[in-house]
Design an enzyme around this catalytic site. Sequence first.
Site, PDB file in Angstrom:
ATOM      1  N   HIS A  21       0.925  -1.146  -0.128  1.00  0.00           N
ATOM      2  CA  HIS A  21      -0.075  -0.221  -0.146  1.00  0.00           C
ATOM      3  C   HIS A  21       0.960   1.098   0.137  1.00  0.00           C
ATOM      4  CE1 HIS A  21       0.197  -0.299   4.453  1.00  0.00           C
ATOM      5  NE2 HIS A  21       0.292   1.088   4.233  1.00  0.00           N
TER       6      HIS A  21
ATOM      7  N   ASP B  55       0.193  -7.522   1.398  1.00  0.00           N
ATOM      8  CA  ASP B  55       0.637  -6.279   1.580  1.00  0.00           C
ATOM      9  C   ASP B  55       2.169  -5.886   1.643  1.00  0.00           C
ATOM     10  OD1 ASP B  55       0.548  -3.583   1.583  1.00  0.00           O
ATOM     11  OD2 ASP B  55      -0.595  -3.427   3.552  1.00  0.00           O
TER      12      ASP B  55
ATOM     13  N   SER C 107       4.426   2.998   7.826  1.00  0.00           N
ATOM     14  CA  SER C 107       4.305   1.560   6.958  1.00  0.00           C
ATOM     15  C   SER C 107       5.345   1.279   6.325  1.00  0.00           C
ATOM     16  CB  SER C 107       2.997   1.889   5.935  1.00  0.00           C
ATOM     17  OG  SER C 107       1.764   2.148   7.098  1.00  0.00           O
TER      18      SER C 107
END
Length: 357
Positions: free
Chosen positions: A95, A126, A209
């Site tokens: 992402h 992911d 992230s």
Amino acid sequence: MNASRTRAPRLPLVALVCSVALLSGCSDSGSSGRKEMSTTQAAQAAVPAAAGDLQSAYQKVIKDVLPSVVQIQASGDLGSGVVYDDKGHIVTNAHVVGNEKTFKVTTANNENELTATLVYSYPEQDLAVIKLDKVPDGLRPAAFGDSAKVQVGQIVLAMGSPLGLSSSVTQGIVSATGRTVSESGSGGGTGATIPNMVQTSAAINPGNSGGALVNLDGQVIGIPTLAAVDPTFGDSAAPGIGFAIPASMVKTVADQIIENGKVTDSGRAALGITGRTVVDDSFQPAGVAVVEVKNGGAADKAGIEAGDVITQLGDTSITTITSLSEALAADRPGQKTSVTFTRAGSAKTVKVTLGEQ
């Protein structure tokens, strides 16, 4: 923007309080009093010593690992990544890269922007790998730890670029292991259901992230991916509840991408259907309607058809597409299980050998 400070846990406080209690009850003279005074002095000296040892451990880990954590810019979005090898491969979240193919990368010890190109993105887990177009001198790969050795209570540091603040570090512990977490498909998530995640109290904010969750041995034990949200407060972040993809899965996926240019063995079980959540007469989730069946897939071989409504997988009740994904995440390709579904008002149960996603 809220900033948080890390602080060494004051574990020796109990010893200090006990020693003070002893002092208050000791006699005014004699060797017993001198012994208790010595104990008190030793305990008081231990407090800054223990704090200093922990602080030194933090600083060593940060010095060793932070150069391996980079900031990634994809169009207007910012995220983090971890240097995987000395050839310029960087692992991050799918992402973070989104639909982009090229990126700007900033390392912790070099303010000059580097350029990188996507190798492969694997939204189902992911994870993604990008590669620097030119490898700078001194690029330092991170050391990845053994996920099987991660224990609840371990002190960990989260490193990344939260809110664009590059080379930031937060501190916490491993709160739990083995969590199965489903990402939102909106708000930048891939909608993936990810098993065996590491839960941590270290702050995970937007921009973290793809960064590094690190133990005090300087090993990356996970890739911070998302923070829990509290729907009772408008889906705002729930403080102290973050999740990281375990290092073992990161290595499995990254090694395949680097070697083959894609993921060839996901290790993720699948039924081979496209489905959607259905509701009952009270508008409550009641199962997963099969929209499409993959030809030759597990469901197809078991006789499941479009229009069937799946209500149970093995011993797990299925009410939503998310609950089906989470149930499958706990299984393995090739595993035999049962699927209960309704067809034209009648319930049926069939045996299924799960395929691979």
